[in-house]
Design an enzyme around this catalytic site. Structure first.
Site, PDB file in Angstrom:
ATOM      1  CG  HIS A  17      -1.819   1.147   1.346  1.00 49.62           C
ATOM      2  ND1 HIS A  17      -1.783   2.013   2.411  1.00 49.62           N
ATOM      3  CD2 HIS A  17      -2.796   1.595   0.517  1.00 49.62           C
ATOM      4  CE1 HIS A  17      -2.714   2.939   2.250  1.00 49.62           C
ATOM      5  NE2 HIS A  17      -3.349   2.715   1.112  1.00 49.62           N
ATOM      6  NE  ARG A  18      -1.903   5.876   0.828  1.00 52.33           N
ATOM      7  CZ  ARG A  18      -2.497   6.617   1.740  1.00 52.33           C
ATOM      8  NH1 ARG A  18      -1.766   7.380   2.540  1.00 52.33           N
ATOM      9  NH2 ARG A  18      -3.808   6.616   1.886  1.00 52.33           N
ATOM     10  CD  GLU A  65      -7.082   5.535  -4.706  1.00 57.95           C
ATOM     11  OE1 GLU A  65      -7.932   6.369  -4.324  1.00 57.95           O
ATOM     12  OE2 GLU A  65      -6.410   4.848  -3.923  1.00 57.95           O
ATOM     13  CD  GLU A 122      -2.885   2.006  -3.252  1.00 65.42           C
ATOM     14  OE1 GLU A 122      -3.815   2.813  -3.412  1.00 65.42           O
ATOM     15  OE2 GLU A 122      -1.915   2.233  -2.489  1.00 65.42           O
ATOM     16  CG  ASP A 161       0.148   0.891   5.442  1.00 65.21           C
ATOM     17  OD1 ASP A 161      -0.036   1.159   4.242  1.00 65.21           O
ATOM     18  OD2 ASP A 161      -0.459   1.476   6.362  1.00 65.21           O
ATOM     19  CG  HIS A 197      -3.416   9.512  -0.323  1.00 71.41           C
ATOM     20  ND1 HIS A 197      -4.092  10.389   0.513  1.00 71.41           N
ATOM     21  CD2 HIS A 197      -4.240   8.444  -0.495  1.00 71.41           C
ATOM     22  CE1 HIS A 197      -5.263   9.867   0.823  1.00 71.41           C
ATOM     23  NE2 HIS A 197      -5.382   8.693   0.229  1.00 71.41           N
ATOM     24  CE  LYS A 209      -6.421   9.808  -3.714  1.00 75.11           C
ATOM     25  NZ  LYS A 209      -7.084   8.921  -2.708  1.00 75.11           N
ATOM     26  CG  ASP A 235      -2.672   6.930  -3.711  1.00 75.08           C
ATOM     27  OD1 ASP A 235      -3.776   6.385  -3.777  1.00 75.08           O
ATOM     28  OD2 ASP A 235      -1.876   6.774  -2.757  1.00 75.08           O
TER      29      ASP A 235
END
Length: 240
Positions: free
Chosen positions: A8-9, A109, A35, A228, A50, A111, A37
């Site tokens: 995640h990120r 993703e 993943e 994370d 993000h 945004k 953003d």
């Protein structure tokens, strides 16, 4: 089925979110995917961040959509009040260049909820094509209205949502989504995964960080766990 582990990120429990350091660490740990953003600068650059502003994660301030890359590039990443002189906001193209040879999948993703960014989905897809990663990328978004137009671009789509959706399997199938990306807490609904699988819709749950929650998602057999805590999730899945 074996759940994939998505960073995640990036591996953001060990490095600052959405930085090259976090993405490199995810690769080192052996994550199945990353993943991240994407937002767009005033001069049309695809920036990996993000928030709609640079205030929380950099030394700067202001809305990213109003800033040019020339203004953004000098900003340094700030994590827990500490400036990281060697880290800045990356461009999507830089991340694609890093990830492409490593063989990982990528969940990008868009945004585009608070900032509409017309045409950003097409820009992202073009960058993915240049990187020759079309077989390893899924696009996701909370903005289902704008995202519906992304179907024509040819990449699989994942519908992000927080609250439970009524008959989400029907909705996702009509939408043409390849996957749903729910807050993991919504997956307690009895029979939900079975109904989604009957429609050939994958389930990638976010953001699953606690040991008990990761174990619960593994037991459910979700397709992807977005976390994370990449090292912990891999340890729990692989048993070492």
């Amino acid at each position: 089925m074996t759940s994939k582990i998505w960073a995640h990120r990036g591996a953001s429990a060990e490095a600052s979110e959405n930085t090259m350091a976090a993405f490199r660490r995810a690769i080192e740990l052996g994550a199945d995917g990353i993943e991240l953003d994407v937002q767009r600068s005033a001069d049309g650059r695809l920036v990996v961040i993000h928030d709609e502003t640079v205030d929380r994660t950099t030394t700067g301030s202001g809305r990213l959509v109003e800033m040019t890359w020339e203004q953004i590039e000098p900003l340094r990443i700030v994590d827990d009040g500490r400036e990281l002189p060697d880290e800045r906001l990356p461009l999507l193209e830089e991340v694609l260049e890093l990830v492409a040879p490593a063989g990982l999948e990528l969940n990008i993703e868009l945004k585009d909820g608070l900032e509409p960014y017309p045409g950003m989905d097409a820009q992202v897809v073009q960058a993915v094509r240049v990187a020759r990663m079309t077989d390893r990328v899924i696009l996701s978004s909370f903005n289902h209205v704008q995202f519906h137009g992304s179907r024509a671009l040819g990449l699989p789509l994942g519908l992000l949502y927080v609250e439970p959706l009524w008959a989400v399997e029907d909705y996702a199938a009509r939408f043409g989504a390849a996957a749903v990306h729910p807050d993991f807490r919504t997956l307690a609904e009895p029979g939900l995964l079975e109904r989604l699988r009957a429609e050939a819709i994958a389930v990638n749950a976010w953001t699953v960080n606690e040991r008990a929650d990761i174990e619960a998602m593994l037991a459910l057999g979700v397709d992807g766990i977005i976390t994370d805590e990449v090292a912990l999730a891999l340890e729990l899945r692989d048993g070492h």
